[in-house]
Design a protein around this motif. Structure first.
Motif, short mmCIF file in Angstrom:
data_model
loop_
_atom_site.label_atom_id
_atom_site.label_comp_id
_atom_site.label_asym_id
_atom_site.label_seq_id
_atom_site.Cartn_x
_atom_site.Cartn_y
_atom_site.Cartn_z
N MET A 1 3.86 -4.30 -10.68
CA MET A 1 3.75 -4.71 -9.27
C MET A 1 2.92 -5.97 -9.13
SD MET A 1 3.33 -1.03 -7.30
CE MET A 1 2.87 -1.78 -5.76
N GLN A 2 1.84 -6.08 -9.91
CA GLN A 2 1.00 -7.27 -9.87
C GLN A 2 1.78 -8.50 -10.33
OE1 GLN A 2 -1.70 -5.77 -8.01
NE2 GLN A 2 -2.82 -7.33 -9.11
N PHE A 3 2.52 -8.36 -11.43
CA PHE A 3 3.32 -9.48 -11.92
C PHE A 3 4.40 -9.87 -10.91
CE2 PHE A 3 1.61 -8.69 -16.16
CZ PHE A 3 1.37 -9.99 -16.56
N TRP A 4 5.02 -8.89 -10.28
CA TRP A 4 6.03 -9.17 -9.26
C TRP A 4 5.41 -9.96 -8.11
CZ3 TRP A 4 6.41 -7.78 -4.09
CH2 TRP A 4 7.62 -8.11 -3.50
N LEU A 5 4.21 -9.55 -7.69
CA LEU A 5 3.55 -10.29 -6.60
C LEU A 5 3.18 -11.70 -7.05
CD1 LEU A 5 2.57 -10.13 -3.72
CD2 LEU A 5 0.37 -9.30 -4.57
N GLY A 6 2.84 -11.88 -8.30
CA GLY A 6 2.56 -13.23 -8.80
C GLY A 6 3.78 -14.12 -8.73
N PHE A 7 4.94 -13.57 -9.06
CA PHE A 7 6.18 -14.36 -9.03
C PHE A 7 6.73 -14.54 -7.62
CE2 PHE A 7 6.45 -13.09 -13.55
CZ PHE A 7 6.59 -14.35 -14.09
N GLU A 8 6.58 -13.56 -6.77
CA GLU A 8 7.20 -13.60 -5.44
C GLU A 8 6.23 -13.84 -4.29
OE1 GLU A 8 10.45 -13.55 -4.88
OE2 GLU A 8 10.80 -13.41 -7.03
N GLY A 9 4.95 -14.00 -4.57
CA GLY A 9 3.95 -14.13 -3.52
C GLY A 9 4.19 -15.28 -2.56
N ASN A 10 4.50 -16.46 -3.09
CA ASN A 10 4.73 -17.62 -2.22
C ASN A 10 6.03 -17.47 -1.43
OD1 ASN A 10 2.36 -18.97 -2.80
ND2 ASN A 10 3.22 -19.91 -4.62
N ILE B 1 0.84 -1.20 0.00
CA ILE B 1 0.00 0.00 0.00
C ILE B 1 0.87 1.25 0.00
CG2 ILE B 1 -1.68 1.32 1.35
CD1 ILE B 1 -2.89 -1.41 2.17
N ALA B 2 1.95 1.24 0.79
CA ALA B 2 2.85 2.40 0.82
C ALA B 2 3.48 2.63 -0.55
CB ALA B 2 3.93 2.20 1.88
N ALA B 3 3.90 1.56 -1.22
CA ALA B 3 4.50 1.69 -2.55
C ALA B 3 3.48 2.21 -3.55
CB ALA B 3 5.07 0.35 -3.01
N ALA B 4 2.24 1.75 -3.47
CA ALA B 4 1.20 2.21 -4.39
C ALA B 4 0.90 3.69 -4.18
CB ALA B 4 -0.07 1.37 -4.21
N VAL B 5 0.81 4.11 -2.91
CA VAL B 5 0.55 5.52 -2.62
C VAL B 5 1.72 6.38 -3.07
CG1 VAL B 5 0.26 7.18 -0.73
CG2 VAL B 5 -1.07 5.06 -0.75
N LEU B 6 2.93 5.93 -2.79
CA LEU B 6 4.13 6.69 -3.18
C LEU B 6 4.23 6.81 -4.71
CD1 LEU B 6 6.78 8.04 -2.28
CD2 LEU B 6 7.85 5.81 -2.50
N LEU B 7 4.01 5.72 -5.40
CA LEU B 7 4.07 5.77 -6.86
C LEU B 7 2.96 6.64 -7.44
CD1 LEU B 7 5.01 2.08 -7.65
CD2 LEU B 7 6.46 4.08 -7.91
N GLY B 8 1.79 6.60 -6.86
CA GLY B 8 0.70 7.48 -7.31
C GLY B 8 1.02 8.94 -7.08
N ALA B 9 1.60 9.25 -5.91
CA ALA B 9 1.97 10.63 -5.62
C ALA B 9 3.08 11.11 -6.56
CB ALA B 9 2.41 10.76 -4.17
N LEU B 10 4.07 10.26 -6.81
CA LEU B 10 5.15 10.62 -7.73
C LEU B 10 4.62 10.83 -9.15
CD1 LEU B 10 8.09 8.31 -6.62
CD2 LEU B 10 7.94 10.80 -6.42
N ALA B 11 3.70 10.00 -9.59
CA ALA B 11 3.13 10.15 -10.92
C ALA B 11 2.34 11.45 -11.03
CB ALA B 11 2.26 8.94 -11.25
N GLU B 12 1.62 11.78 -9.97
CA GLU B 12 0.83 13.01 -9.97
C GLU B 12 1.73 14.24 -9.94
OE1 GLU B 12 -2.61 15.11 -10.26
OE2 GLU B 12 -2.51 12.92 -10.18
N ALA B 13 2.78 14.20 -9.15
CA ALA B 13 3.67 15.35 -9.01
C ALA B 13 4.54 15.56 -10.25
CB ALA B 13 4.55 15.18 -7.79
N SER B 14 4.91 14.50 -10.93
CA SER B 14 5.82 14.64 -12.07
C SER B 14 5.10 14.81 -13.39
CB SER B 14 6.75 13.43 -12.14
OG SER B 14 5.98 12.27 -12.38
N PRO C 1 1.68 5.10 -14.69
CA PRO C 1 1.22 4.46 -13.44
C PRO C 1 0.51 3.13 -13.66
CG PRO C 1 0.62 6.78 -13.46
CD PRO C 1 1.15 6.46 -14.82
N VAL C 2 -0.19 3.00 -14.77
CA VAL C 2 -0.88 1.75 -15.07
C VAL C 2 0.16 0.65 -15.34
CG1 VAL C 2 -2.42 0.59 -16.71
CG2 VAL C 2 -2.93 2.91 -15.93
N ILE C 3 1.19 0.98 -16.10
CA ILE C 3 2.25 0.01 -16.39
C ILE C 3 2.97 -0.40 -15.11
CG2 ILE C 3 4.47 -0.30 -17.55
CD1 ILE C 3 3.32 1.48 -19.81
#
Length: 195
Positions: free
Chosen positions: A78-87, A51-64, A71-73
């Motif tokens: 992040m979703q693919f990373w969680l798929g590979f590293e979730g277990n 959640i912190a990474a999502a908020v930080l990335l959203g804020a950075l995308a908005e500010a820059s 942000p969609v990419i």
């Protein structure tokens, strides 16, 4: 065939309820559901970081003022990373909760993995405080170490003493010898029963 790691909590009851089976490889739940999968699996620290990474990335995308596709990419990455590293995150959290990996099982599904594991599990497994090696009084998952690697040591009078033999075992334990059954010897990497 799928690979499952088996984790056991030391203070859990010995009736099998203290075991957690975690499959190796990609997790579709992590890819599709993301933070909801983390919440479902009770992975609190990874959830907070997610959640912190999502908020930080959203804020950075908005500010820059970057393109709206960036942000969609990043969210898909992040979703693919969680798929590979979730277990692996599940294993990390289990390790933090004092679970210990006690076995690795190859099976077609989780039910078969449980059946295979419990068919060879002889009882509760404990970690020896003195040596740091696995000890199972009933000859369970990790059997007791052999009495001696080179036979009992002889005293001056030629008789083997129990005190000297136990000292030799402790010396072998300090050298990091992996516990083996008394009826096994190692040739190369593969244990073979003695003839």
């Amino acid at each position: 065939m799928r690979i499952y790691t088996v984790h056991f909590r030391k203070d859990a009851p010995a009736d099998g309820e203290g075991f957690v089976f975690v499959r190796e490889g990609f997790t579709w739940g992590g890819l599709i559901f993301g933070w909801l999968w983390l919440l479902y699996r009770r992975l609190w620290i990874p959830l907070i970081l997610w959640i912190a990474a999502a908020v930080l990335l959203g804020a950075l995308a908005e500010a820059s003022h970057v393109d709206e596709a960036v942000p969609v990419i990043v969210a898909f990455a992040m979703q693919f990373w969680l798929g590979f590293e979730g277990n692996d995150l599940r294993r990390w959290v289990l390790d933090r909760k004092a679970y210990v990996e006690v076995d690795i099982v190859a099976a077609s599904d989780r039910a078969d993995a449980e059946r295979i594991f419990f068919s060879r599990w002889k009882g509760p497994v404990d970690l020896s405080e003195a040596t740091g090696n696995w000890v199972s009084p009933s000859g369970g998952v990790w059997p007791k170490r052999p009495k001696s690697l080179n036979g009992p040591k002889k005293g001056k009078d030629g008789a083997g003493g129990a005190e000297k033999d136990s000292g030799h075992r402790e010396a072998g334990a300090k050298q990091g010898v992996w516990p083996r059954r008394d009826d096994e010897r190692v040739l190369g990497l593969f244990p073979k029963p003695q003839a």
